[in-house]
Design a protein around this motif. Sequence first.
Motif, PDB file in Angstrom:
ATOM      1  N   GLY A  10      12.605  36.690  19.277  1.00 30.02           N
ATOM      2  CA  GLY A  10      12.814  37.977  19.903  1.00 30.02           C
ATOM      3  C   GLY A  10      13.627  38.980  19.121  1.00 30.02           C
ATOM      4  N   HIS A  11      13.776  38.788  17.833  1.00 29.70           N
ATOM      5  CA  HIS A  11      14.512  39.740  16.998  1.00 29.70           C
ATOM      6  C   HIS A  11      13.812  41.096  17.040  1.00 29.70           C
ATOM      7  CE1 HIS A  11      16.464  41.472  13.472  1.00 29.70           C
ATOM      8  NE2 HIS A  11      15.260  41.712  12.979  1.00 29.70           N
ATOM      9  N   ARG A  12      14.567  42.127  17.374  1.00 26.57           N
ATOM     10  CA  ARG A  12      14.050  43.496  17.386  1.00 26.57           C
ATOM     11  C   ARG A  12      14.608  44.199  16.150  1.00 26.57           C
ATOM     12  NH1 ARG A  12      16.555  43.728  23.260  1.00 26.57           N
ATOM     13  NH2 ARG A  12      18.041  42.581  22.004  1.00 26.57           N
ATOM     14  N   PRO A  13      13.772  44.432  15.113  1.00 22.20           N
ATOM     15  CA  PRO A  13      14.277  44.931  13.822  1.00 22.20           C
ATOM     16  C   PRO A  13      15.169  46.164  13.901  1.00 22.20           C
ATOM     17  CG  PRO A  13      12.019  44.239  13.571  1.00 22.20           C
ATOM     18  CD  PRO A  13      12.337  44.148  15.048  1.00 22.20           C
ATOM     19  N   GLU A  14      14.870  47.103  14.763  1.00 23.37           N
ATOM     20  CA  GLU A  14      15.678  48.324  14.814  1.00 23.37           C
ATOM     21  C   GLU A  14      16.994  48.116  15.554  1.00 23.37           C
ATOM     22  OE1 GLU A  14      15.077  50.938  12.930  1.00 23.37           O
ATOM     23  OE2 GLU A  14      13.396  49.726  12.265  1.00 23.37           O
ATOM     24  N   ASP A  16      18.493  44.627  16.326  1.00 21.75           N
ATOM     25  CA  ASP A  16      19.175  43.337  16.194  1.00 21.75           C
ATOM     26  C   ASP A  16      19.514  42.918  14.769  1.00 21.75           C
ATOM     27  OD1 ASP A  16      19.046  42.975  18.955  1.00 21.75           O
ATOM     28  OD2 ASP A  16      17.122  41.944  18.848  1.00 21.75           O
ATOM     29  N   LYS A  17      19.458  43.827  13.791  1.00 21.05           N
ATOM     30  CA  LYS A  17      19.686  43.436  12.394  1.00 21.05           C
ATOM     31  C   LYS A  17      21.017  42.713  12.199  1.00 21.05           C
ATOM     32  CE  LYS A  17      16.965  46.954  10.006  1.00 21.05           C
ATOM     33  NZ  LYS A  17      15.893  46.094   9.604  1.00 21.05           N
ATOM     34  N   THR A  20      21.165  39.235  14.181  1.00 19.09           N
ATOM     35  CA  THR A  20      20.317  38.209  13.565  1.00 19.09           C
ATOM     36  C   THR A  20      20.890  37.777  12.223  1.00 19.09           C
ATOM     37  OG1 THR A  20      18.363  38.940  14.757  1.00 19.09           O
ATOM     38  CG2 THR A  20      17.985  37.671  12.746  1.00 19.09           C
ATOM     39  N   THR A  21      21.432  38.694  11.457  1.00 11.58           N
ATOM     40  CA  THR A  21      22.103  38.322  10.209  1.00 11.58           C
ATOM     41  C   THR A  21      23.272  37.391  10.507  1.00 11.58           C
ATOM     42  OG1 THR A  21      21.469  40.393   9.133  1.00 11.58           O
ATOM     43  CG2 THR A  21      23.339  39.199   8.186  1.00 11.58           C
ATOM     44  N   HIS A  22      24.051  37.708  11.505  1.00 11.15           N
ATOM     45  CA  HIS A  22      25.205  36.875  11.854  1.00 11.15           C
ATOM     46  C   HIS A  22      24.776  35.518  12.421  1.00 11.15           C
ATOM     47  CE1 HIS A  22      28.491  40.184  11.868  1.00 11.15           C
ATOM     48  NE2 HIS A  22      27.583  40.371  10.930  1.00 11.15           N
ATOM     49  N   VAL A  23      23.666  35.486  13.124  1.00  7.05           N
ATOM     50  CA  VAL A  23      23.112  34.208  13.586  1.00  7.05           C
ATOM     51  C   VAL A  23      22.812  33.322  12.369  1.00  7.05           C
ATOM     52  CG1 VAL A  23      20.988  33.217  14.568  1.00  7.05           C
ATOM     53  CG2 VAL A  23      22.214  34.979  15.824  1.00  7.05           C
ATOM     54  N   GLY A  24      22.150  33.895  11.373  1.00  6.61           N
ATOM     55  CA  GLY A  24      21.826  33.145  10.158  1.00  6.61           C
ATOM     56  C   GLY A  24      23.063  32.735   9.377  1.00  6.61           C
ATOM     57  N   GLY A 109      17.430  33.063  21.435  1.00 10.50           N
ATOM     58  CA  GLY A 109      16.653  34.277  21.650  1.00 10.50           C
ATOM     59  C   GLY A 109      17.497  35.518  21.471  1.00 10.50           C
ATOM     60  N   ALA A 110      16.830  36.657  21.557  1.00 11.36           N
ATOM     61  CA  ALA A 110      17.497  37.959  21.531  1.00 11.36           C
ATOM     62  C   ALA A 110      17.241  38.626  22.872  1.00 11.36           C
ATOM     63  CB  ALA A 110      16.965  38.814  20.381  1.00 11.36           C
TER      64      ALA A 110
END
Length: 177
Positions: A10-14, A16-17, A20-24, A109-110
């Motif tokens: 569910g990553h939303r590029p605009e 959740d950048k 999602t980076t911090h998740v990784g 999820g996001a």
Amino acid sequence: MKRIVLLRLGHRPERDKRITTHVGLTARLLGAEGMLLASDDPGIVQTLEDVVRRWGGNFYVKNNVNFKQEIREWKDAGGKVCHLSMYGVNLPGVTDELKSCDRLMIVVGAEKVPPEIYQLADWNVAVGSQPHSEVAAIAITMDRIADGEPLEREFPDAELTIVPAERGKHVIENTRD
């Protein structure tokens, strides 16, 4: 050796950048071998690959994966799937089971998680039954199931290494042979 991979849904590029980076980054720090991104965002891949290049390790990112296929292949290879949520069984009640897995996929999820995730997962795990950050959920879960002390892990082939110090920033630039 335990294998842990993270599946980000569910990553939303605009929007959740950063998250999602911090998740990784959190999954990498605490021992995951890689992240599967069920969205198309080459920028996330580039950012995380740059961190690995500079700070070491072998963490990988696969972009734009089909989550159902990845889960099916993981389970077919003998892996188990843990979906982190604020719904499900409480983490302390399944920590020992998660620790005993040799191959564990952790799903976060996001936005709204597809309902089939709850059916595909071997465990739906509540990391506190209150709204929270997926970064915190990963950190708490991976710390609790770690073999050894995950915060003392060394990352091979690092260009940069932080030297622990009571005050100040001490960074060594490593030379590669």
